[in-house]
Design an enzyme around this catalytic site. Structure first.
Site, PDB file in Angstrom:
ATOM      1  CG  ASP A   1      -5.583  -3.688   8.358  1.00 25.18           C
ATOM      2  OD1 ASP A   1      -4.827  -4.207   7.525  1.00 25.18           O
ATOM      3  OD2 ASP A   1      -6.764  -3.376   8.126  1.00 25.18           O
TER       4      ASP A   1
ATOM      5  CD  GLU B   1      -1.993  -1.682   5.490  1.00 23.67           C
ATOM      6  OE1 GLU B   1      -1.786  -2.401   4.502  1.00 23.67           O
ATOM      7  OE2 GLU B   1      -3.039  -1.778   6.172  1.00 23.67           O
TER       8      GLU B   1
END
Length: 421
Positions: free
Chosen positions: A85, A122
């Site tokens: 993330d 990401e």
């Protein structure tokens, strides 16, 4: 069950939030080590995550914590890889400056355990965007350009065909599978709209989050097809409701098709195969009731589920994910005449057989609101897919495919797949 597990991990911030947040763990252990602090104002936190603080991942002690955590999940729990993330936090070195290569990125790449599993960042944060440039080897990436291009093309925006062609080929302009760098293609994710809501809502409906509908993205590239929200609650004539619902079902099938017919690795959000809805909430992180899977959608959306299953089977049968950009030839409404002009809303392509045991495929998508007559490349073709046809006819196996003539009318906002003899 021979299913790989990719673990979603968050090493960019902790629940301590900003200087007004709670002291739970790392703030109480060693605040100056674990967090990036504002120079000359060490009581405040650098907030490159949107969550109040930023983990100081390139400090040797924090790096050790992250690496030990990752190795535990691989060696003890046997996961097959990670999705990181807001991974661009790794690009901030201990001096707070952004760098292409930092100690933690190099440590993961050179680790004898971690370098052998799937690494999927990401590749952005609140202040960085590194999609396609996160690293030069090993790391595959979430491809948000694929997401946005497919959404805009399907809802008939102009200027998308050239980019769509690149993404269909696996986005070779940015990714090189020979270096272990694959495009992770997706149309929806846990952040943002579900696929059903993408075709049902023009605007976000996040009031339940308690922030006066100010949270969540405005940049959704969504289109409701004529009415906001569920058609059954709209004050419209019955025939108009039917037309809107048919359009939405077709647009869902179009995006599912583009996802599974493209090179790269497809990622499907849970529930999209049965048109799960978050009721227009595109930031439902704190809405447990919405995020839990409602299995009643399975009964209500059998047609979409069956289409998804058959499209995945088609991808596997033709080994589409194993092709290369050289195996793809692009076309327009006439063979070998692609039109990449900004005004164009049509694209066709031919996929070479993966080997002698497979057959070529011809694919075409018409994002215009009028039908188009197209000519497939020379040869004998049979229709496997036409997203405009009713369930049961929209996608069929090879042994039930219908022969097609030298031309075919692709209906508005629909796609086709032909298989060669």
């Amino acid at each position: 069950n021979n299913i790989e597990v990719i673990l979603d991990v968050v090493y960019n911030h902790t629940r301590e939030a900003d200087h007004l947040g709670p002291t739970i763990s790392f703030r109480g252990l060693d605040n100056n080590i674990y967090y990036m602090l504002v120079p000359d104002h060490l009581d405040l936190y650098v907030n490159n995550t949107g969550c109040g603080n930023t983990l100081n991942t390139n400090h040797p002690q924090v790096q050790k914590l992250v690496l030990d955590s990752l190795r535990y999940w691989v060696q003890d729990m046997h996961v097959d890889g990670f999705r990181f993330d807001l991974a661009t936090i790794f690009n901030y070195d201990v001096d707070g400056k952004e760098k292409v290569r930092t100690p933690i990125i190099e440590a993961i790449e050179n680790d004898p355990v971690l370098s052998k599993v799937k690494l999927i960042p990401e590749p952005w944060g609140t202040k960085q965007y590194r999609m396609g440039h996160f690293a030069d080897k090993l790391w595959s990436e979430w491809n948000d350009k694929f997401r946005d291009t497919v959404r805009q093309f399907v809802k008939s925006d102009t200027g998308q065909v050239a980019a769509l062609a690149d993404h269909i080929a696996g986005t070779p302009s940015l990714f090189d599978p020979k270096k272990g760098r694959y495009s992770i293609n997706f149309v929806t994710a846990h952040d943002g709209y579900t696929l059903n809501d993408l075709v049902s809502y023009q605007d976000r409906h996040n009031h339940a989050n308690g922030e006066n509908n100010r949270d969540g993205s405005d940049n959704n590239h969504s289109w409701n097809g004529g009415v906001e929200g569920p058609v059954e609650s709209a004050s419209l004539p019955a025939e108009q409701k039917i037309a809107i619902e048919q359009l939405r079902a077709r647009q869902v099938k179009n995006m599912l098709s583009l996802l599974f017919l493209s090179e790269g690795t497809p990622m499907l959000l849970y529930g999209d195969e049965v048109r799960r809805s978050n009721q227009g909430n595109n930031n439902a992180w704190n809405q447990d009731r919405l995020n839990m899977m409602d299995w009643n959608f399975s009964a209500r959306s059998k047609e979409t589920l069956q289409f998804t299953e058959k499209m995945i089977a088609l991808r596997k049968a033709h080994q589409i994910g194993r092709l290369t950009p050289a195996d793809i030839t692009f076309h327009g409404t006439e063979p070998f005449k692609p039109d990449f002009a900004d005004h164009t809303r049509f694209l066709a392509w031919q996929l070479k057989p993966a080997d002698a045991s497979h057959k070529a495929l011809y694919v075409a998508f018409n994002a215009y609101w009028e039908p188009l007559k197209v000519q497939p490349p020379p040869g004998k073709w049979h229709r496997l897919v036409d997203t405009n046809l009713p369930a049961g006819q929209d996608i069929v196996p090879s042994d039930k495919a219908s022969p097609v003539d030298s031309s075919y009318v692709v209906q508005p906002r629909s796609g086709i797949v032909f298989e060669a003899d």
